[in-house]
Design a protein around this motif. Structure first.
Motif, PDB file in Angstrom:
ATOM      1  N   ASP A  31       0.832  -1.200   0.000  1.00 55.34           N
ATOM      2  CA  ASP A  31       0.000   0.000   0.000  1.00 55.34           C
ATOM      3  C   ASP A  31       0.872   1.258   0.000  1.00 55.34           C
ATOM      4  OD1 ASP A  31      -2.767   1.044   0.165  1.00 55.34           O
ATOM      5  OD2 ASP A  31      -2.085   1.852   2.103  1.00 55.34           O
ATOM      6  N   LEU A  32       1.932   1.244   0.791  1.00 57.43           N
ATOM      7  CA  LEU A  32       2.853   2.387   0.822  1.00 57.43           C
ATOM      8  C   LEU A  32       3.583   2.553  -0.510  1.00 57.43           C
ATOM      9  CD1 LEU A  32       4.423   2.169   4.395  1.00 57.43           C
ATOM     10  CD2 LEU A  32       2.741   3.813   3.546  1.00 57.43           C
ATOM     11  N   VAL A  33       3.978   1.439  -1.121  1.00 62.59           N
ATOM     12  CA  VAL A  33       4.628   1.491  -2.433  1.00 62.59           C
ATOM     13  C   VAL A  33       3.667   2.098  -3.455  1.00 62.59           C
ATOM     14  CG1 VAL A  33       5.501   0.080  -4.338  1.00 62.59           C
ATOM     15  CG2 VAL A  33       6.264  -0.364  -2.007  1.00 62.59           C
ATOM     16  N   CYS A  34       2.419   1.656  -3.427  1.00 66.96           N
ATOM     17  CA  CYS A  34       1.420   2.202  -4.354  1.00 66.96           C
ATOM     18  C   CYS A  34       1.232   3.703  -4.136  1.00 66.96           C
ATOM     19  CB  CYS A  34       0.086   1.472  -4.196  1.00 66.96           C
ATOM     20  SG  CYS A  34       0.068  -0.166  -4.945  1.00 66.96           S
ATOM     21  N   ALA A  35       1.213   4.125  -2.886  1.00 68.84           N
ATOM     22  CA  ALA A  35       1.069   5.555  -2.592  1.00 68.84           C
ATOM     23  C   ALA A  35       2.244   6.346  -3.167  1.00 68.84           C
ATOM     24  CB  ALA A  35       0.962   5.776  -1.085  1.00 68.84           C
ATOM     25  N   GLY A  36       3.443   5.810  -3.024  1.00 68.70           N
ATOM     26  CA  GLY A  36       4.615   6.470  -3.592  1.00 68.70           C
ATOM     27  C   GLY A  36       4.573   6.514  -5.109  1.00 68.70           C
ATOM     28  N   LEU A  37       4.144   5.414  -5.716  1.00 68.16           N
ATOM     29  CA  LEU A  37       4.063   5.364  -7.184  1.00 68.16           C
ATOM     30  C   LEU A  37       3.040   6.348  -7.732  1.00 68.16           C
ATOM     31  CD1 LEU A  37       4.362   1.542  -7.915  1.00 68.16           C
ATOM     32  CD2 LEU A  37       6.037   3.325  -8.429  1.00 68.16           C
ATOM     33  N   GLY A  72       2.794   9.581 -25.559  1.00 68.95           N
ATOM     34  CA  GLY A  72       1.387   9.321 -25.250  1.00 68.95           C
ATOM     35  C   GLY A  72       1.182   7.909 -24.726  1.00 68.95           C
ATOM     36  N   ALA A  73       1.878   6.947 -25.335  1.00 69.59           N
ATOM     37  CA  ALA A  73       1.798   5.560 -24.873  1.00 69.59           C
ATOM     38  C   ALA A  73       2.367   5.430 -23.461  1.00 69.59           C
ATOM     39  CB  ALA A  73       2.531   4.639 -25.833  1.00 69.59           C
ATOM     40  N   LEU A  74       3.464   6.130 -23.207  1.00 65.73           N
ATOM     41  CA  LEU A  74       4.049   6.127 -21.868  1.00 65.73           C
ATOM     42  C   LEU A  74       3.052   6.693 -20.856  1.00 65.73           C
ATOM     43  CD1 LEU A  74       6.424   5.791 -19.895  1.00 65.73           C
ATOM     44  CD2 LEU A  74       7.183   8.077 -20.584  1.00 65.73           C
ATOM     45  N   ARG A  79      -0.813   5.952 -16.493  1.00 62.53           N
ATOM     46  CA  ARG A  79      -2.177   6.149 -15.981  1.00 62.53           C
ATOM     47  C   ARG A  79      -2.831   4.805 -15.642  1.00 62.53           C
ATOM     48  NH1 ARG A  79      -2.657  10.752 -13.567  1.00 62.53           N
ATOM     49  NH2 ARG A  79      -1.900  12.414 -14.879  1.00 62.53           N
ATOM     50  N   LEU A  80      -2.521   3.781 -16.419  1.00 64.02           N
ATOM     51  CA  LEU A  80      -3.041   2.447 -16.134  1.00 64.02           C
ATOM     52  C   LEU A  80      -2.481   1.933 -14.808  1.00 64.02           C
ATOM     53  CD1 LEU A  80      -4.662  -0.047 -17.079  1.00 64.02           C
ATOM     54  CD2 LEU A  80      -2.579  -0.813 -18.209  1.00 64.02           C
ATOM     55  N   PHE A  81      -1.164   2.062 -14.633  1.00 58.44           N
ATOM     56  CA  PHE A  81      -0.552   1.661 -13.360  1.00 58.44           C
ATOM     57  C   PHE A  81      -1.087   2.502 -12.205  1.00 58.44           C
ATOM     58  CE2 PHE A  81       3.192  -0.069 -15.859  1.00 58.44           C
ATOM     59  CZ  PHE A  81       2.896  -1.388 -15.571  1.00 58.44           C
ATOM     60  N   ASP A  82      -1.317   3.786 -12.462  1.00 57.10           N
ATOM     61  CA  ASP A  82      -1.871   4.681 -11.451  1.00 57.10           C
ATOM     62  C   ASP A  82      -3.255   4.202 -11.028  1.00 57.10           C
ATOM     63  OD1 ASP A  82      -1.802   7.164  -9.887  1.00 57.10           O
ATOM     64  OD2 ASP A  82      -3.335   7.869 -11.292  1.00 57.10           O
ATOM     65  N   ALA A  83      -4.073   3.807 -11.990  1.00 53.18           N
ATOM     66  CA  ALA A  83      -5.422   3.319 -11.681  1.00 53.18           C
ATOM     67  C   ALA A  83      -5.347   2.038 -10.845  1.00 53.18           C
ATOM     68  CB  ALA A  83      -6.202   3.077 -12.969  1.00 53.18           C
ATOM     69  N   VAL A  84      -4.431   1.144 -11.193  1.00 56.94           N
ATOM     70  CA  VAL A  84      -4.274  -0.104 -10.439  1.00 56.94           C
ATOM     71  C   VAL A  84      -3.830   0.204  -9.004  1.00 56.94           C
ATOM     72  CG1 VAL A  84      -2.896  -2.225 -10.239  1.00 56.94           C
ATOM     73  CG2 VAL A  84      -3.843  -1.541 -12.454  1.00 56.94           C
ATOM     74  N   CYS A  85      -2.866   1.104  -8.863  1.00 58.86           N
ATOM     75  CA  CYS A  85      -2.390   1.478  -7.529  1.00 58.86           C
ATOM     76  C   CYS A  85      -3.496   2.128  -6.703  1.00 58.86           C
ATOM     77  CB  CYS A  85      -1.189   2.417  -7.627  1.00 58.86           C
ATOM     78  SG  CYS A  85       0.334   1.601  -8.125  1.00 58.86           S
ATOM     79  N   ASN A  86      -4.246   3.023  -7.321  1.00 55.85           N
ATOM     80  CA  ASN A  86      -5.348   3.674  -6.605  1.00 55.85           C
ATOM     81  C   ASN A  86      -6.416   2.670  -6.200  1.00 55.85           C
ATOM     82  OD1 ASN A  86      -4.972   6.537  -6.197  1.00 55.85           O
ATOM     83  ND2 ASN A  86      -4.771   6.632  -8.412  1.00 55.85           N
ATOM     84  N   TYR A  87      -6.720   1.728  -7.075  1.00 59.56           N
ATOM     85  CA  TYR A  87      -7.691   0.694  -6.735  1.00 59.56           C
ATOM     86  C   TYR A  87      -7.205  -0.101  -5.530  1.00 59.56           C
ATOM     87  CZ  TYR A  87     -10.444  -3.534  -6.814  1.00 59.56           C
ATOM     88  OH  TYR A  87     -11.249  -4.579  -6.444  1.00 59.56           O
ATOM     89  N   TYR A  88      -5.942  -0.493  -5.554  1.00 64.53           N
ATOM     90  CA  TYR A  88      -5.380  -1.267  -4.448  1.00 64.53           C
ATOM     91  C   TYR A  88      -5.468  -0.480  -3.136  1.00 64.53           C
ATOM     92  CZ  TYR A  88      -2.273  -4.171  -1.699  1.00 64.53           C
ATOM     93  OH  TYR A  88      -1.755  -4.974  -0.719  1.00 64.53           O
TER      94      TYR A  88
END
Length: 106
Positions: A31-37, A72-74, A79-88
Motif C-alpha cells: 500500500d505504501l509502495v502504491c502511494a509512492g508510485l 502518449g503511450a508512456l 495512468r493504467l498503473f496509477d489506476a491499479v495502484c489507486n484501486y489497491y
C-alpha cells in the motif's frame, strides 16, 4: 523539553500499535509502495507535456508523430498503473486499516 516528551509519547504509541499492524505488514508495505508510485505518476505527467512543448517550440519540424505517440503511450501506461495502484489503496488498503482497527478494539 516538550519536544522530547512528544517523541517519547510517539515511540510508546508506536510500540503499542505495531503488533496490530504486523499481521498485515506485506499488504501495508505494498500500500505504501502504491502511494509512492501514484505520487511519481502525478509528477511525470507535466514532464511529458514539457518534453512535447519544448521540442515543438525549439524545432517544430522535429516534433514527429512517433515522438508524440511514444510519449502518449508512456502516459497511458503510467495512468493504467496509477489506476491499479489507486484501486489497491482504496480497496485493499482501506480494508486492512479497518481490520487493524477491529483487532485493536478486541
Amino acid at each position: 523539553m516538550a519536544q522530547h516528551a512528544n517523541t517519547r509519547s510517539f515511540g510508546r504509541l508506536m510500540k503499542l500499535f505495531l503488533p496490530y499492524l504486523k499481521p498485515y505488514a506485506g499488504i501495508f508495505a505494498l500500500d505504501l509502495v502504491c502511494a509512492g508510485l501514484t505520487t511519481v505518476f502525478e509528477l511525470v505527467f507535466p514532464q511529458i507535456v514539457k518534453a512535447i512543448t519544448q521540442r515543438g517550440m525549439e524545432n517544430p519540424a522535429a516534433l514527429e508523430i512517433t515522438f508524440i505517440l511514444k510519449l502518449g503511450a508512456l502516459l497511458l501506461l503510467l495512468r493504467l498503473f496509477d489506476a491499479v495502484c489507486n484501486y489497491y489503496m482504496n480497496s485493499v488498503g482501506h480494508r486492512v486499516g479497518a481490520r487493524v482497527e477491529t483487532d485493536m478494539r478486541r
